[in-house]
Design an enzyme around this catalytic site. Structure first.
Site, PDB file in Angstrom:
ATOM      1  N   SER A  24       0.788  -1.053   0.098  1.00  0.00           N
ATOM      2  CA  SER A  24       0.028   0.114   0.104  1.00  0.00           C
ATOM      3  C   SER A  24       0.742   1.417  -0.072  1.00  0.00           C
ATOM      4  CB  SER A  24      -0.765   0.159   1.246  1.00  0.00           C
ATOM      5  OG  SER A  24      -0.012  -0.010   2.214  1.00  0.00           O
ATOM      6  N   GLY A  56      -5.115  -0.629   6.084  1.00  0.00           N
ATOM      7  CA  GLY A  56      -5.413  -1.199   7.337  1.00  0.00           C
ATOM      8  C   GLY A  56      -6.791  -0.668   7.803  1.00  0.00           C
ATOM      9  N   CYS A  87       2.653  -7.113   1.786  1.00  0.00           N
ATOM     10  CA  CYS A  87       1.509  -6.420   2.598  1.00  0.00           C
ATOM     11  C   CYS A  87       0.542  -7.431   3.350  1.00  0.00           C
ATOM     12  CB  CYS A  87       0.676  -5.494   1.562  1.00  0.00           C
ATOM     13  SG  CYS A  87      -0.643  -4.757   2.864  1.00  0.00           S
ATOM     14  N   CYS A 202       3.187  -6.184   9.838  1.00  0.00           N
ATOM     15  CA  CYS A 202       3.168  -5.220   8.878  1.00  0.00           C
ATOM     16  C   CYS A 202       4.511  -4.911   8.603  1.00  0.00           C
ATOM     17  CB  CYS A 202       2.497  -3.908   9.647  1.00  0.00           C
ATOM     18  SG  CYS A 202       2.323  -2.432   8.369  1.00  0.00           S
TER      19      CYS A 202
HETATM   20  N1  DGL Z   1       2.441  -2.674   4.914  1.00  0.00           N
HETATM   21  C1  DGL Z   1       1.024  -3.128   4.979  1.00  0.00           C
HETATM   22  C2  DGL Z   1       1.174  -4.447   5.809  1.00  0.00           C
HETATM   23  O1  DGL Z   1       2.011  -5.189   5.790  1.00  0.00           O
HETATM   24  C3  DGL Z   1       0.036  -2.109   5.669  1.00  0.00           C
HETATM   25  C4  DGL Z   1       0.034  -0.656   5.759  1.00  0.00           C
HETATM   26  C5  DGL Z   1      -1.544  -0.137   5.754  1.00  0.00           C
HETATM   27  O2  DGL Z   1      -2.138  -0.107   6.509  1.00  0.00           O
HETATM   28  O3  DGL Z   1      -1.717   0.076   4.452  1.00  0.00           O
HETATM   29  O4  DGL Z   1       0.120  -4.637   6.441  1.00  0.00           O
END
Ligand code: DGL
Length: 287
Positions: A24, A56, A87, A202
């Site tokens: 994201s 999220g 993600c 995350c």
């Molecule tokens: N980098 C994303 C993950 O691993 C999420 C970040 C978001 O909330 O967009 O969950």
């Protein structure tokens, strides 16, 4: 609404594969770094769906539609040989729909519950993730399958992914705000056992790891699933061909919004070898 036809993609044994790493926002850079260590010779597209950040907070139906729509475009544009969904928030929900839609190999990043359950001595572990990831059925099933003998604290941090983005953009948040987000990860049982493992569930959070370590009330093992993802990529694509082990492949950064692409952020990306950046505009609502 995204359509449902399967989009065929030629896979084949490409000696210089193109790997699309998708998130994201900027969190997937932590995965890109590990995958590049394993396959430095590959060509990379790092795609950030920043027009829809943060994932999220999206409801599940909207997130499925969004990821399918964006992935349709990215796959058509870049013709990757393999896609890493870097993600947790997306992987824990959208992988089955993506696998139905694309024949290309897909690697997802999901919460590292199994290694956490294997590593804990106190049997108290915490899962630090987005509110979306902690709510997923998939996450709860992982815990039942691999960590039934542990007390697992689910911490859906509302702001941490944004704080990680701010860190890379050169506007870090103060310690008090960061501490407040990670504080619920640390607990002590009635018989005195402390949390000893925290899953970084995350991909944004490893960007803040040094600060987490400094702010933690006691030392814990922080588990980042990225090295395991890199191993999975080499299982699927193989190691670099002989003579190509030290070749540095190209990296293109592709942003669906681009509004936050300030000079400090571009400098941060350049430090990670993402020197070429394009905006491939996909406003929220394109699906
Ligand atoms: N980098 C994303 C993950 O691993 C999420 C970040 C978001 O909330 O967009 O969950």
């Amino acid at each position: 609404m995204a359509g449902t036809a399967t989009i065929p993609v030629a896979t084949g044994a490409n000696p210089t594969p193109t790997i699309l790493v998708f998130d994201s926002g900027l969190g997937g850079l932590t995965v890109l770094e590990q995958v590049r260590r394993a396959r430095p010779d590959a060509a990379y597209v790092y795609a950030a769906d920043d027009a829809a950040f943060p994932y999220g907070r999206l409801d599940e139906a909207a997130l499925v539609d969004r990821v399918l729509a964006v992935m349709d475009r990215l796959v058509a544009l870049h013709r990757p040989d393999l896609v890493v969904i870097a993600c947790n928030t997306a992987s824990t929900l959208v992988l089955p729909a993506l696998r139905q839609r694309f024949t290309i190999p897909l690697v997802g990043v999901v919460p590292p519950i199994k290694p956490a359950a294997e590593a804990t001595r106190s049997r108290r572990i915490s899962l630090l993730a987005t509110p979306g990831t902690v709510a997923r059925t998939y996450t709860h099933e992982l815990i039942e399958s691999y960590a039934a003998a542990c007390a697992v604290t689910l911490v859906g941090a509302p702001n941490l992914a944004g704080f990680a983005e701010a860190e890379l953009a050169g506007t870090p948040v103060d310690d008090a705000r960061l501490s407040a987000e990670i504080a619920p990860c640390f607990s002590i049982s009635d018989d005195g056992r402390r949390t000893d493992v925290v899953c970084l569930a995350c991909t944004h959070y490893p960007l803040l790891l040094a600060r987490f370590q400094a702010l933690a009330p006691w030392p814990v093992l922080w588990i980042d699933p990225a090295p395991a993802i890199a191993r999975r990529v080499t299982q699927l694509l193989g190691a670099p061909p002989r003579g190509m082990e030290h070749r540095a492949g190209s990296i293109l950064g592709a942003f669906t919004g681009g509004a936050g692409l300030t000079e400090p952020l571009r400098a941060s990306l350049a430090l990670r070898d993402v020197t070429s950046v394009a905006v491939e505009a996909m406003p929220l609502g394109l699906q």
